[in-house]
Scaffold this motif. Structure first.
Motif, short mmCIF file in Angstrom:
data_model
loop_
_atom_site.label_atom_id
_atom_site.label_comp_id
_atom_site.label_asym_id
_atom_site.label_seq_id
_atom_site.Cartn_x
_atom_site.Cartn_y
_atom_site.Cartn_z
N MET A 1 14.29 -4.22 2.57
CA MET A 1 13.83 -3.17 1.99
C MET A 1 12.69 -2.72 2.94
O MET A 1 11.72 -3.55 3.27
N HIS A 2 12.78 -1.62 3.76
CA HIS A 2 11.63 -1.33 4.59
C HIS A 2 10.23 -0.67 4.01
O HIS A 2 10.51 0.05 3.29
N SER A 3 9.35 -1.53 4.13
CA SER A 3 8.02 -0.96 3.69
C SER A 3 7.15 0.00 4.16
O SER A 3 7.10 -0.28 5.50
N VAL A 4 6.86 1.16 3.42
CA VAL A 4 6.17 2.33 4.20
C VAL A 4 4.50 2.39 3.40
O VAL A 4 4.62 2.32 2.22
N ALA A 5 3.50 2.19 4.15
CA ALA A 5 2.07 2.26 3.71
C ALA A 5 1.73 3.69 4.33
O ALA A 5 1.55 3.98 5.27
N VAL A 6 1.26 4.50 3.21
CA VAL A 6 0.96 5.78 3.36
C VAL A 6 -0.63 5.99 3.27
O VAL A 6 -0.99 5.37 1.80
N LEU A 7 -1.44 6.34 4.12
CA LEU A 7 -3.15 6.03 4.03
C LEU A 7 -3.36 7.68 3.45
O LEU A 7 -3.39 8.57 4.18
N ALA A 8 -3.99 7.38 2.50
CA ALA A 8 -4.71 8.73 1.83
C ALA A 8 -6.28 8.61 1.96
O ALA A 8 -6.78 7.53 2.45
N PHE A 9 -6.97 9.69 1.93
CA PHE A 9 -8.46 9.83 2.15
C PHE A 9 -9.07 10.97 1.62
O PHE A 9 -8.28 11.80 1.08
N ASP A 10 -10.33 10.96 1.47
CA ASP A 10 -10.92 12.21 0.49
C ASP A 10 -10.76 13.53 1.55
O ASP A 10 -10.87 13.39 2.58
N GLY A 11 -10.18 14.39 0.85
CA GLY A 11 -9.88 15.66 1.27
C GLY A 11 -8.28 15.94 1.86
O GLY A 11 -8.10 16.61 2.59
N ALA B 1 1.36 -5.63 5.16
CA ALA B 1 2.75 -6.19 4.72
C ALA B 1 3.66 -4.91 5.22
O ALA B 1 4.67 -4.75 4.91
N ALA B 2 3.15 -3.90 5.64
CA ALA B 2 3.95 -2.61 5.92
C ALA B 2 4.84 -2.73 7.27
O ALA B 2 4.31 -3.21 8.23
N ASP B 3 6.03 -2.29 7.31
CA ASP B 3 6.84 -2.00 8.43
C ASP B 3 6.45 -0.81 9.16
O ASP B 3 6.64 -0.66 10.49
N THR B 4 6.15 0.36 8.37
CA THR B 4 5.72 1.65 8.87
C THR B 4 4.31 1.94 8.14
O THR B 4 4.16 1.89 7.05
N VAL B 5 3.23 2.50 8.98
CA VAL B 5 2.07 2.72 8.51
C VAL B 5 2.01 4.40 8.70
O VAL B 5 2.19 4.88 10.04
N VAL B 6 1.87 5.12 7.90
CA VAL B 6 1.84 6.74 8.09
C VAL B 6 0.32 7.25 7.79
O VAL B 6 -0.10 6.78 6.74
N VAL B 7 -0.22 8.00 8.59
CA VAL B 7 -1.23 8.89 8.30
C VAL B 7 -0.97 10.36 8.26
O VAL B 7 -0.77 10.85 9.30
N PRO B 8 -0.79 10.84 7.11
CA PRO B 8 -0.32 12.04 6.76
C PRO B 8 -1.40 13.30 6.97
O PRO B 8 -1.85 13.63 6.02
N SER B 9 -1.62 13.59 7.97
CA SER B 9 -2.66 14.45 8.34
C SER B 9 -4.10 13.75 8.30
O SER B 9 -4.26 12.53 8.00
N TRP B 10 -5.30 14.37 8.52
CA TRP B 10 -6.59 13.79 8.78
C TRP B 10 -7.56 15.18 8.59
O TRP B 10 -7.12 16.06 9.01
N ARG B 11 -8.88 14.69 8.63
CA ARG B 11 -9.81 15.73 8.67
C ARG B 11 -10.65 15.63 10.13
O ARG B 11 -10.96 14.72 10.42
N THR C 1 -4.55 -3.66 13.41
CA THR C 1 -3.83 -4.94 13.15
C THR C 1 -2.37 -4.92 12.58
O THR C 1 -1.48 -5.63 13.11
N ALA C 2 -2.15 -3.70 11.79
CA ALA C 2 -0.72 -3.59 11.54
C ALA C 2 0.15 -3.50 12.54
O ALA C 2 1.41 -3.77 12.89
N ARG D 1 5.23 0.08 12.91
CA ARG D 1 5.50 1.25 13.26
C ARG D 1 4.37 2.11 12.76
O ARG D 1 4.34 2.21 11.71
N VAL D 2 3.74 3.01 13.80
CA VAL D 2 2.39 3.73 13.27
C VAL D 2 2.86 5.07 13.50
O VAL D 2 3.26 5.55 14.64
N VAL D 3 2.67 5.96 12.42
CA VAL D 3 3.23 7.31 12.46
C VAL D 3 1.74 8.35 11.88
O VAL D 3 1.36 8.03 11.13
N GLY D 4 1.68 9.39 13.02
CA GLY D 4 0.46 10.00 12.78
C GLY D 4 1.28 11.58 12.38
O GLY D 4 1.89 12.13 13.36
#
Length: 316
Positions: free
Chosen positions: A1-11, A68-78, A93-94, A100-103
């Motif tokens: 199972m491919h693990s995806v971590a999605v980064l949330a932030f204020d805004g 522990a993520a195989d893919t790290v996603v930053v879904p938009s940003w300010r 580090t990831a 894999r890093v995704v913006g």
């Protein structure tokens, strides 16, 4: 199972935050139980995350999820928000571990701040490209693409292009058939190439029955195995070659020949994944003529040989 971590932030935009879960985790769809990805949303500080709307979100996981993520996603940003050293270190580090890093969309700003894109090419929303380029002069910014896939680093334009980019990653990970079935579930176009323009100068007609270019595209997809000359193709739209070429570029952001080649390569990819046909047969059925042409265009478009692509999916 491919693990995806999605980064949330204020805004964070709730729409952008939902895209990875919708495409990778199929959250909210009838096929969620069979999703080949496990998606977790995280924040630098677990708890309440503000949104631009009149509601807030509660995020349970912290930055340790990235470990522990195989893919790290930053879904938009300010763009005015400087990522903290902790966020930058967690993403780097990831990546160093092999993730894999995704913006997505303005997520390119956060990715660029880590230094991972220095000397490399990334994509963001066209309206923010100049600002991103000025803020990070070591990065080559593309405002004319839907996404850029460097393997370990993937970035996209905004909104619909973020959906296209995530579908592209599903296609890369699990093949054209799964991506096409998922696109059908989500009522999305099954494929838009990363090199396609971010916006179409002329609006698509409300009624596609009155869109001769759409008719020509449908006709071509049904005749990929046959020779398609530009003059004959233009006649299916009741246009001259010159008018057809101009209208096609306005409609799709690419030339008819470029679009047709991409359709044929994608057909070849599906045949390689789903059949044991010889390379000559795959080339003929996709309209690429010979195995030599197949290898040339496949490698030029996807960066690997047809045989390597087939082997990768047989081993999945």
């Amino acid at each position: 199972m491919h693990s995806v971590a999605v980064l949330a932030f204020d805004g964070i935009s709730p729409f952008h935050l939902s895209i990875p879960g919708l495409v990778f985790g199929r959250i909210g769809t009838s096929t969620a139980a069979s999703a080949p990805y496990r998606v977790h949303t995280c924040a630098e500080t677990p708890g309440i995350v503000c949104t631009p709307g009149d509601f807030e979100l509660y995020v349970r996981h912290g930055l340790d999820t990235l470990a522990a993520a195989d893919t790290v996603v930053v879904p938009s940003w300010r763009p005015d928000l400087e990522p903290t050293p902790e966020v930058r270190d967690a993403v780097r580090t990831a990546h160093d571990r092999g993730a894999r890093v995704v913006g997505l969309c303005l997520g390119a700003f956060a990715i660029a701040s880590t230094g991972l894109a220095d000397g490399r090419e990334i994509t963001t929303h066209w309206s923010a490209a100049a600002r991103l380029s000025a803020a990070f002069p070591a990065v080559r910014v593309r405002a004319d693409r839907l996404w850029t896939d460097l393997g370990d680093l993937v970035t996209s334009a905004g909104v619909a292009a973020a959906l296209d980019c995530c579908l592209h990653l599903v296609r890369s990970d699990h093949g054209s058939r799964m991506a096409t079935e998922l696109a059908r579930t989500l009522v999305l176009a099954p494929y838009r190439g990363g090199s396609q323009a971010q916006y179409i100068p002329v609006a698509v007609p409300d009624d596609t029955d009155d869109d001769p270019i759409e008719h020509a595209m449908v006709w071509a997809r049904g005749h990929l195995s046959e020779p398609i000359d530009l003059d004959g193709w233009a006649r299916t739209a009741l246009m001259s070659r010159r008018t057809f070429t101009r209208r096609f570029r306005e409609r799709t952001g690419s030339s008819p020949q470029q679009w047709l080649l991409q359709q044929r390569v994608d057909r070849a990819r599906l045949l390689l994944e789903s059949t044991d046909d010889t390379m000559d047969r795959v080339a003929a059925d996709a309209g690429l003529g010979t195995a030599v042409n197949l290898r040339h265009h496949f490698h030029r478009t996807l960066g690997l040989s047809p045989a390597a692509h087939r082997a990768a999916f047989k081993n999945n």
